[in-house]
Every structure is written in structure tokens, then in C-alpha cells.
Design a protein around this motif. Structure first.
Motif, short mmCIF file in Angstrom:
data_model
loop_
_atom_site.label_atom_id
_atom_site.label_comp_id
_atom_site.label_asym_id
_atom_site.label_seq_id
_atom_site.Cartn_x
_atom_site.Cartn_y
_atom_site.Cartn_z
N ASP A 1 10.30 19.29 -1.57
CA ASP A 1 9.85 20.66 -1.83
C ASP A 1 10.66 21.29 -2.95
N VAL B 1 7.12 25.65 -4.21
CA VAL B 1 6.57 26.11 -2.93
C VAL B 1 7.20 27.42 -2.49
N ARG C 1 0.66 31.37 -8.77
CA ARG C 1 0.81 30.48 -7.61
C ARG C 1 0.71 31.31 -6.32
N ASP D 1 -0.18 30.71 -3.35
CA ASP D 1 0.21 30.10 -2.08
C ASP D 1 1.71 29.92 -1.91
N TYR E 1 5.03 27.70 4.26
CA TYR E 1 4.19 27.18 3.18
C TYR E 1 3.36 25.99 3.68
N HIS E 2 4.02 25.05 4.34
CA HIS E 2 3.31 23.85 4.83
C HIS E 2 2.30 24.19 5.92
N GLN F 1 -0.71 25.63 4.17
CA GLN F 1 -1.46 24.55 3.51
C GLN F 1 -2.27 23.75 4.53
N GLU F 2 -1.64 23.43 5.66
CA GLU F 2 -2.32 22.67 6.71
C GLU F 2 -3.46 23.49 7.31
N ASN F 3 -3.24 24.77 7.50
CA ASN F 3 -4.29 25.65 8.01
C ASN F 3 -5.49 25.66 7.06
N GLY F 4 -5.22 25.74 5.75
CA GLY F 4 -6.30 25.71 4.76
C GLY F 4 -7.06 24.40 4.79
N ARG F 5 -6.32 23.30 4.90
CA ARG F 5 -6.95 21.97 4.96
C ARG F 5 -7.83 21.86 6.20
#
Length: 177
Positions: free
Chosen positions: A2, A44, A68, A70, A118-119, A122-126
Motif C-alpha cells: 500500500d 491509497v 483520487r 477513493d 480503503y480496502h 474497494q471490496e464493497n465496490g467489487r
């Protein structure tokens, strides 16, 4: 690994933060000039000082948010002032406001939580995109299934009516209706 973007006009603070965060396993990019920091796009978490020449930390976070959105934003400030904090939250959408001087434990925990946040985002978005794709596929399958049920049901009903009509011609009108 990161990447953390650090921005502070004080080279000693920048060195200290860089050394601390690198020792914790982060890839650190440090800038003493906020204008140069706006050129960065691969990070990040951004940690910036509030009081800097040319551009204050809130303005910098606003610019970086556009580049950026996110990335997680943290503001360091010695000015323990509610107006600074509220401006930072409202304009820069910061994750956390850290006061100077900070404790090592507070800084470490804050950065660790910011990276985890942050992760998770990102995982929620995926997962949200995956759910949307699966829902679209299910909608298509349901439409196809409904069409097949209607086709098969109509054919079955026609067959039953024909069988009933064949057996009893007096009720033919009723079965058709």
C-alpha cells in the motif's frame, strides 16, 4: 504494498513520518511542495499538514479528492480549531484529523485503520458490481423462465380442454371459456 502519500512543508516532520511508515511496511511517497503532490495519482492514503505555503491542507485534499476519490484522506494540524476540522470534513472529506504532536501509537493505528478502510471500500465496490451483474443475469433467467411457463401452461391447458371436449361434447363451451 500500500502506497501512502505524505505532504508537509517541514522536512523534519516529513522525514519522521516517512521513516515511521516505511518501518511499518508501507510504500511512502513524500512531498514538501503541495503543488508537486497534486501530480501523484497512485496512493491509497494521503496524510497532509494543514498549514503550508501556497496551498493549505484542506485545499490540497480537495484537489486530491478529485484526482483520487477513493483514497483515504488524513489531515495533520497543530491548530486545534473546530473551524479547521469542520472545513476539512466538509470540503476535503477527510477520514481523520490528527493533531500535532501525534503519538506513535495514534499515528500507526490511524494509518492502519485508513488502509483497512480503503480496502473495505474497494471490496464493497467489487461485491456491489458483482451483485448487480448477478441480479441482471437472474432477471434475464426469470424472464426466460416466465416465458417458458406461459408457453408450456398454455399448451397444457389446450391439451386438457381438447381432452375434455373429446370426452364430453355437451360441456365443450364451458371448457373453452
Amino acid at each position: 504494498m500500500d502506497r501512502i502519500l505524505l505532504v508537509d512543508d517541514d522536512p523534519l516532520i516529513l522525514q519522521a513520518l516517512t521513516r515511521i511508515l516505511r518501518s511499518e511496511g508501507y510504500d511512502v511517497v513524500a512531498h514538501s511542495d503541495p503543488a508537486r503532490a497534486t501530480q501523484e495519482s497512485d496512493f491509497v492514503v494521503v496524510i497532509t499538514d494543514f498549514m503550508m505555503p501556497q496551498m493549505n491542507g484542506i485545499e490540497l485534499l480537495g484537489v486530491l479528492r478529485k484526482a483520487r476519490p477513493d483514497a483515504v484522506r488524513i489531515l495533520l494540524t497543530a491548530a486545534a480549531d473546530f473551524k479547521v476540522a469542520s472545513d476539512a470534513v466538509n470540503r476535503g472529506e477527510i477520514y481523520r484529523l490528527l493533531g500535532k504532536p501525534w503519538t506513535l501509537a495514534e499515528l500507526s493505528a490511524c494509518v492502519k485503520q485508513a488502509v483497512a478502510h480503503y480496502h473495505l471500500v474497494q471490496e464493497n465496490g467489487r461485491l456491489s458490481r458483482e451483485i448487480a451483474e448477478k441480479n441482471a443475469a437472474l432477471t434475464s433467467i426469470n424472464r426466460n423462465l416466465e416465458r417458458m411457463v406461459v408457453e408450456r401452461t398454455n399448451g397444457l391447458l389446450d391439451g386438457m380442454v381438447s381432452a375434455l371436449d373429446y370426452r364430453d361434447t355437451e360441456t365443450q363451451w364451458h371448457s373453452r371459456r
